[in-house]
Design a protein around this motif. Structure first.
Motif, PDB file in Angstrom:
ATOM      1  N   ASN A 214       0.790  -1.140   0.067  1.00  0.00           N
ATOM      2  CA  ASN A 214      -0.058   0.170  -0.148  1.00  0.00           C
ATOM      3  C   ASN A 214       0.985   1.342  -0.031  1.00  0.00           C
ATOM      4  OD1 ASN A 214      -2.686  -1.247  -0.064  1.00  0.00           O
ATOM      5  ND2 ASN A 214      -2.223  -2.102   1.936  1.00  0.00           N
ATOM      6  N   LYS A 230      -6.510   1.258  -1.744  1.00  0.00           N
ATOM      7  CA  LYS A 230      -7.802   1.238  -0.936  1.00  0.00           C
ATOM      8  C   LYS A 230      -7.392   0.248   0.053  1.00  0.00           C
ATOM      9  CE  LYS A 230     -12.570   1.283  -1.603  1.00  0.00           C
ATOM     10  NZ  LYS A 230     -13.241   0.011  -1.776  1.00  0.00           N
ATOM     11  N   GLU A 232      -7.572  -2.721   2.887  1.00  0.00           N
ATOM     12  CA  GLU A 232      -8.732  -3.150   3.316  1.00  0.00           C
ATOM     13  C   GLU A 232      -8.139  -4.388   4.421  1.00  0.00           C
ATOM     14  OE1 GLU A 232     -10.494  -6.228   0.889  1.00  0.00           O
ATOM     15  OE2 GLU A 232     -11.719  -4.653   0.445  1.00  0.00           O
ATOM     16  N   GLU A 269     -13.684  -2.275   5.360  1.00  0.00           N
ATOM     17  CA  GLU A 269     -12.822  -1.025   4.849  1.00  0.00           C
ATOM     18  C   GLU A 269     -12.197  -0.346   5.894  1.00  0.00           C
ATOM     19  OE1 GLU A 269     -15.422   1.857   3.141  1.00  0.00           O
ATOM     20  OE2 GLU A 269     -15.989   0.075   1.681  1.00  0.00           O
ATOM     21  N   ARG A 312      -7.235   0.467  -6.205  1.00  0.00           N
ATOM     22  CA  ARG A 312      -8.556   1.067  -6.128  1.00  0.00           C
ATOM     23  C   ARG A 312      -9.694   0.320  -6.571  1.00  0.00           C
ATOM     24  NH1 ARG A 312      -8.399   7.002  -7.675  1.00  0.00           N
ATOM     25  NH2 ARG A 312      -9.333   6.213  -9.336  1.00  0.00           N
TER      26      ARG A 312
END
Ligand SMILES: Cc1cc2nc3c(=O)[nH]c(=O)nc-3n(C[C@H](O)[C@H](O)[C@H](O)COP(=O)(O)OP(=O)(O)OC[C@H]3O[C@@H](n4cnc5c(N)ncnc54)[C@H](O)[C@@H]3O)c2cc1C
Length: 374
Positions: A214, A230, A232, A269, A312
């Motif tokens: 990330n 994004k 998770e 999330e 993403r």
């Protein structure tokens, strides 16, 4: 502090960076693998260890094909690693299941497979929907609530921590400089050489491969690349060792070569540790018991959560910089599944100095450049 110079510097010592660095060393490159310290967030230490195909690529058929390719390459990849290190990563590909606990779930699974199959350019995953009785022939311990499931012969699993250890053993044997506690703070390029600034000094290299999970989001723009991420969270529950009863991995549970059963496929999330509750793990365990009632009496010995490396749109990014030639970025979820591709296909491309256009076309981050609707 004196700077050190390499052909390629790989940034990020997780599964993606380690597989890539090993592949580069096999091509004869002098490689440095820069990593953070022990307290870093690392998906590679907390994953579920599936080499998984059947749910990959809805929305991007090239991702299905890429995943099948890695699944097919995995046995050879494991054999080379064993040859170099003496370590068996216990790769098995008996075919895997996605089990349904209601007709609704089974219908949703069938629809999803049909959509995958009907995409332009789709590869044949040889996946099929089986009813309870046909599933029971291969998984005799399923409970009465399992109405059926999907089966794909390309699915398998591995001992993921041993994979990590064997990659690092192979890296050492091939003379790769593994540099922990070398968090890259800044990257510049002068006279065709990349300079990577770390608190331990500067590392110089003719090429760089960003494989920092990330953190690629922060590093990529330094060299004219991008990696919209994004992250998770996923949670995993592990039981005590049980006698072998589960001979096929299921997307939500699998029995390891050591006998423990790993349970988990959650997606949250929120990545804030303060938001971690037992509810998610309890739901995972409850569904596992409905699938395999014998698990009701198994003791849980460990649980953990880890942060997924997630782009993403969920598909991998493989890209090379136009403004900083020699800079590459690799990031993906499914770094276990794709390890064979990273070592045997992507690393040789980086060693040659360019990614194949057929790889960049579907996986470049340029796909995120959609024009905003006015
Ligand atoms: C719960 C869970 C279950 C999963 N299950 C599966 C599965 O069944 N099958 C599968 O294929 N995949 C699975 N995955 C995904 C898989 O684990 C990841 O795709 C893979 O580990 C990603 O590896 P990585 O090397 O990109 O990232 P990471 O493991 O996060 O490694 C990135 C590395 O980069 C380092 N780094 C970051 N910033 C810098 C910097 N500035 N300088 C130097 N180093 C830096 C970090 O310290 C870290 O070591 C799962 C993941 C999770 C969390």
């Amino acid at each position: 502090m004196a700077s050190r110079e390499f052909d390629v510097a790989v940034v990020g010592g997780g599964l993606v960076g380690a597989a890539t660095a090993w592949g580069l060393a096999r091509e004869g490159c002098r490689v440095a693998l820069l990593d953070e310290g022990d307290r870093a967030v690392r998906a590679s230490r907390g994953n579920f260890a599936l080499v998984w195909v059947q749910s990959k690529g809805l929305g991007l058929a090239a991702y299905s094909a890429w995943t099948v390719r890695s699944s097919n390459a995995w046995a050879g990849f494991a054999a080379i690693l064993k040859d170099e290190t003496g370590l068996d990563v216990c790769f098995q590909r008996p075919g895997g299941f996605h089990l349904a606990l209601s007709e609704r779930e089974l219908d949703a699974r069938a629809t999803s497979l049909k959509r995958l199959h009907n995409q332009p350019g789709a590869v044949d995953l040889r996946a099929e929907i089986l009813d309870h009785d046909r599933v029971a022939k291969m998984l005799p311990d399923i409970g009465p609530e399992v109405v059926g499931g999907s089966y794909c012969p390309f699915d398998g699993h591995v001992n993921s921590l041993r994979l990590f250890r064997s990659l690092h053993t192979a890296l050492r044997a091939r003379g790769v400089a593994y540099l922990p506690s070398h968090r890259v703070e800044d990257i510049t390029r002068e006279g065709g050489v990349f300079r990577l600034a770390t608190q331990q000094g500067e590392i110089c290299a003719g090429r760089i491969a960003l494989a920092a999970g990330n953190a690629n989001m922060r590093l990529a723009p330094m060299v004219g690349l991008e990696a919209p991420m994004k992250p998770e969270r996923g949670q995993i529950v592990v039981t005590e060792r049980l006698r072998p009863f589960l001979h096929h991995p299921i997307v939500t549970l699998r029995q390891t070569d050591e006998g423990t059963v790993m349970i988990g496929d959650s997606k949250e999330e929120s990545t804030d540790p303060a938001g971690l509750t037992l509810g998610v793990a309890a739901t995972e365990a409850e569904r596992a018991v409905r699938m395999f009632p014998r698990l009701a009496s198994a003791n849980v010995v460990r649980t953990w959560s880890a942060i997924r490396v997630m782009t993403r749109d969920g598909f991998p990014i493989y890209d090379e910089s136009e403004t900083h030639p020699g800079a590459f970025v690799l990031c993906c979820h499914s770094g276990v599944t794709l390890a064979a591709n990273h070592a045997l296909t992507v690393a040789p491309m980086i060693a040659r100095g360019a990614l194949d256009p057929a790889l960049v076309a579907p996986f470049s981050a340029r796909r995120f450049h959609v024009q905003a609707v006015e």
